[in-house]
Scaffold this motif. Structure first.
Motif, PDB file in Angstrom:
ATOM      1  N   LEU A 269     -33.046 -30.456 -20.749  1.00 19.65           N
ATOM      2  CA  LEU A 269     -32.121 -30.096 -19.524  1.00 19.65           C
ATOM      3  C   LEU A 269     -30.845 -29.386 -20.251  1.00 19.65           C
ATOM      4  O   LEU A 269     -30.279 -28.942 -19.608  1.00 19.65           O
ATOM      5  CB  LEU A 269     -31.670 -31.102 -18.586  1.00 19.65           C
ATOM      6  N   GLY A 270     -30.796 -29.461 -21.476  1.00 20.62           N
ATOM      7  CA  GLY A 270     -29.607 -28.955 -22.086  1.00 20.62           C
ATOM      8  C   GLY A 270     -28.737 -29.855 -22.725  1.00 20.62           C
ATOM      9  O   GLY A 270     -27.477 -29.462 -23.125  1.00 20.62           O
ATOM     10  N   LEU A 271     -28.874 -31.038 -22.281  1.00 16.85           N
ATOM     11  CA  LEU A 271     -27.705 -32.217 -22.844  1.00 16.85           C
ATOM     12  C   LEU A 271     -27.927 -32.180 -24.102  1.00 16.85           C
ATOM     13  O   LEU A 271     -28.755 -32.268 -24.843  1.00 16.85           O
ATOM     14  CB  LEU A 271     -28.184 -33.491 -22.028  1.00 16.85           C
ATOM     15  N   GLN A 275     -24.309 -36.285 -25.037  1.00 16.00           N
ATOM     16  CA  GLN A 275     -24.491 -36.588 -23.652  1.00 16.00           C
ATOM     17  C   GLN A 275     -25.810 -37.176 -23.178  1.00 16.00           C
ATOM     18  O   GLN A 275     -25.903 -38.284 -22.403  1.00 16.00           O
ATOM     19  CB  GLN A 275     -24.564 -35.198 -22.975  1.00 16.00           C
TER      20      GLN A 275
ATOM     21  N   ILE B 107     -24.191 -29.664 -17.738  1.00 18.01           N
ATOM     22  CA  ILE B 107     -24.078 -28.678 -18.512  1.00 18.01           C
ATOM     23  C   ILE B 107     -23.612 -27.177 -18.003  1.00 18.01           C
ATOM     24  O   ILE B 107     -22.831 -26.736 -18.743  1.00 18.01           O
ATOM     25  CB  ILE B 107     -25.644 -28.229 -18.706  1.00 18.01           C
ATOM     26  N   ARG B 151     -36.033 -30.939 -10.747  1.00 18.83           N
ATOM     27  CA  ARG B 151     -35.001 -31.054 -11.778  1.00 18.83           C
ATOM     28  C   ARG B 151     -34.951 -29.707 -12.665  1.00 18.83           C
ATOM     29  O   ARG B 151     -33.884 -29.571 -13.231  1.00 18.83           O
ATOM     30  CB  ARG B 151     -35.219 -32.216 -12.436  1.00 18.83           C
ATOM     31  N   ALA B 152     -36.201 -29.340 -13.306  1.00 16.02           N
ATOM     32  CA  ALA B 152     -36.043 -28.440 -14.184  1.00 16.02           C
ATOM     33  C   ALA B 152     -35.679 -26.955 -13.316  1.00 16.02           C
ATOM     34  O   ALA B 152     -34.827 -26.071 -14.032  1.00 16.02           O
ATOM     35  CB  ALA B 152     -37.388 -28.087 -14.417  1.00 16.02           C
ATOM     36  N   MET B 155     -31.872 -25.766 -12.739  1.00 12.36           N
ATOM     37  CA  MET B 155     -30.934 -25.187 -14.122  1.00 12.36           C
ATOM     38  C   MET B 155     -31.272 -23.765 -13.866  1.00 12.36           C
ATOM     39  O   MET B 155     -30.984 -23.168 -14.769  1.00 12.36           O
ATOM     40  CB  MET B 155     -31.661 -25.733 -15.393  1.00 12.36           C
TER      41      MET B 155
END
Lengths: 364, 247
Positions: A269-271, A275, B107, B151-152, B155
């Protein structure tokens, strides 16, 4: 089908029905144990009454105990009923019903034995306590000594409590820091990993009492400025240092038990690494390690008693002063009771947290 | 220049070379299906594209920009590339809604309220809105997988990687999940998916790649691969799939 088939075509022979198991033997054993229990309990109740010079409270407690010890007689009687029923059904060739009667009778006999054994144990403990002219009762459970020492004891127990709580908070933070240090990735993390590893090894190896002696007596000598500090704080520091090493291992096990797929999902998810630790790994790990963490906390709480060796006025030191003054160990028993009283609610609280978490996850 | 270019990628785990020089181009709005036996390298290839595994040599580019190797801004890469896993991998300590808003709020710095609103819209579109407050362990596999897809998607990735997303589901739940993927394909999302659902691959794929032992043995349109496979290994694989009733 030929002989190479997965199942055999030959019919299983019909088994001969088994006879019901005997009941009379266990019923007799149950009855004998129940009678022994009653006899011992009557003896113990008499001792209890005599030791307390026939005080009303002691007499009532004794009577209740004796009444309780009578209970296993009922299942015992029912087990004989089962034995009789089994015999008569067997005479009528009612094999299945006889087996049921036998099972019920044996179960009753076993219940009688279980409760009778409990009565025997309780009576045995009481008889031991009042053996040698009430020596045990006098040494450990003198009510007068409790009453005299109580106010001072409870005040110094407060020291144990706040030392434990402050240390626990410090240990939670420092232990987590150590655990994360031990799991730092890559070559850059290698030196810090090593330092954390050495710390954990060293402080798990040194007995807590040695750390306490070194720090509480040593720091004021090494740093004259520290001579004015309250030694209790040095005690807090030494307990925190020791227990952080244990708790770091607990955290590390918890973090390692989170499946790598969780970390992969968070990273995808990019964490960032930090994080991921903070939002995904640590929250799950902490929930999993609550029971072992609580174990270490209970140990820590008990080890606050070690501060007595550094002349810190906590409950064990106070109880020893009272003991030498009264020539009686009852104040020390009182200290033990204090520790029991604060520990049990914590165990139940941890159970509650675990149940609540499980229930919430299951969507209740 | 293709949208996603995978160029001579090698990946080994210890002595085991899992990817032996895989090259693959994915155009925008294309749906590419990877098929092949377990252990052929499908999942590893997807994980490499998302940098969950480091590649040993080769190059992976998105719009000509190298996204593999040292010095890549992983966080930017992963914002562009979404992945859905076979085992859902939802965060069990967070509610469905928190699982979805975690990425956008942490993010992309989307305000929590906006992120939640968008999450609810997405949940609504997959029929999961009433489960927003539920925790993953109380959901069925199909429901969890639908949440994982949302969830994906939250983003807003430019390419989605789907790693055998129906392999762990009960047969009756597979349909719901595949319907969502079908809808995503219709709306033009670029996807690279590893799957054992041959019928589904045949239906949605613009390109099918048969992976065997760490390399792409055969590639072509779904019609070519499923109806006229050239390689003996592909023919063998497909005949076994047919024999097991999956095609």
């Amino acid at each position: 089908m030929t002989g190479t088939g997965l199942i055999s075509e030959e019919l299983q022979p019909t088994p001969t029905p088994s006879r019901p198991r005997p009941v009379a033997g266990v019923a007799v054993v149950g009855l004998l144990l129940a009678l022994v229990g009653v006899a011992l309990m009557v003896l113990a109740a008499l001792r209890l009454r005599d030791y307390n010079d026939g005080a009303a409270a002691a007499t009532i407690v004794g009577a209740v105990l004796v009444l309780g010890s009578l209970y296993p007689l009922w299942p015992s009687i029912r087990s004989f009923g089962g034995a009789r029923e089994r015999a008569s059904l067997l005479k009528d060739d009612q094999l299945v019903l006889a087996r049921r009667a036998s099972a019920a009778g044996r179960e009753e006999a076993q219940i009688a034995m279980g409760y009778a054994a409990a009565a025997i144990i309780v009576a045995g403990i009481l008889l031991t306590a009042f053996a040698s002219d009430g020596g045990i009762a006098k040494t450990f459970f003198t009510a007068g000594a409790w009453a005299d020492s109580f106010p001072e004891m409870i005040r110094s127990f407060w020291t144990n409590i706040w030392v434990a709580v402050v240390s626990q908070v410090l240990v939670l933070a420092f232990g987590l820091l150590l655990a994360i240090m031990r799991m730092l990735p890559g070559r850059a993390g290698a030196p810090l990993r090593l330092i954390a590893l050495v710390y954990c090894d060293v402080f798990r190896a040194i007995p807590a009492i040695v750390t306490i002696l070194l720090i509480v007596f040593g720091i004021p000598l090494a740093f004259p400025a520290a001579a004015h500090w309250d030694p209790v704080w040095l005690g807090v520091v030494s307990l925190s240092m020791t227990y952080s090493a244990y708790v770091a291992e607990v955290y590390r096990a918890g973090l390692a038990s989170i499946h790598p797929s969780q970390s992969a999902a968070a990273r995808s998810l990019g964490l960032s690494y930090t994080q991921t630790l903070r939002t995904v790994l640590v929250p799950q790990a902490v929930r999993r390690v609550i029971p072992p963490l609580l174990n270490d906390f209970i140990s820590l709480q008990k080890d606050t008693a070690l501060l007595s060796t550094a002349s810190i006025a906590e409950v064990v030191l106070t109880s020893k002063l009272w003991e030498s003054q009264l020539f009686n160990l009852s104040p020390v028993t009182l200290a033990a009771a204090f520790f029991i009283i604060i520990t049990i609610p914590q165990a139940r609280f941890a159970d509650y947290l675990i149940d609540r978490d499980a229930a919430r996850r299951a969507g209740k | 220049m293709a949208f996603l270019e995978i160029d001579e990628v090698h990946k080994r785990f210890g002595n085991n070379e899992v990817l032996k020089g895989v090259s693959l181009n994915v155009e925008r709005h294309e749906v590419v299906c990877l098929i092949g036996a377990s252990g052929s390298g499908k999942s590893t290839l997807l994980r490499c594209v998302n940098a969950l595994e480091e590649i040993d040599s080769g190059d992976i580019r998105i719009e000509g920009d190298t996204v593999s190797g040292a010095g890549v801004d992983l966080n930017v890469l992963r914002r562009d590339v979404g992945i859905v896993f076979q085992s859902y991998n939802l965060f069990p300590h967070m509610s469905v809604l928190d699982n979805i808003v975690l990425g956008p709020t942490r993010i992309e710095g989307v305000p929590a309220k906006d992120a939640r609103e968008r999450a609810m819209v997405l949940l609504e579109s997959v029929g999961m809105a009433e489960k927003a407050k539920a925790y993953p362990d109380s959901l069925s596999g199909g429901q969890q997988q639908r949440v994982a897809i949302v969830r994906a998607l939250a983003m807003q990735p430019r390419v989605m990687l789907l790693d055998e997303i129906t392999a762990a589901l009960d047969p009756e739940l597979v349909g719901d999940v595949l319907e969502i993927v079908r809808e995503l394909a219709r709306q033009g999302l670029t996807m690279l998916l590893a799957t054992h659902e041959m019928g589904f691959a045949k239906e949605v794929a613009s390109q099918v790649c048969f992976l065997d032992n760490g390399s792409i043995l055969e590639r072509g349109s779904a019609k070519d691969i499923f109806e006229h496979p050239r390689e003996p290994r592909t023919q063998q694989f497909l005949s076994r799939v047919v024999a097991s009733g999956r095609l």
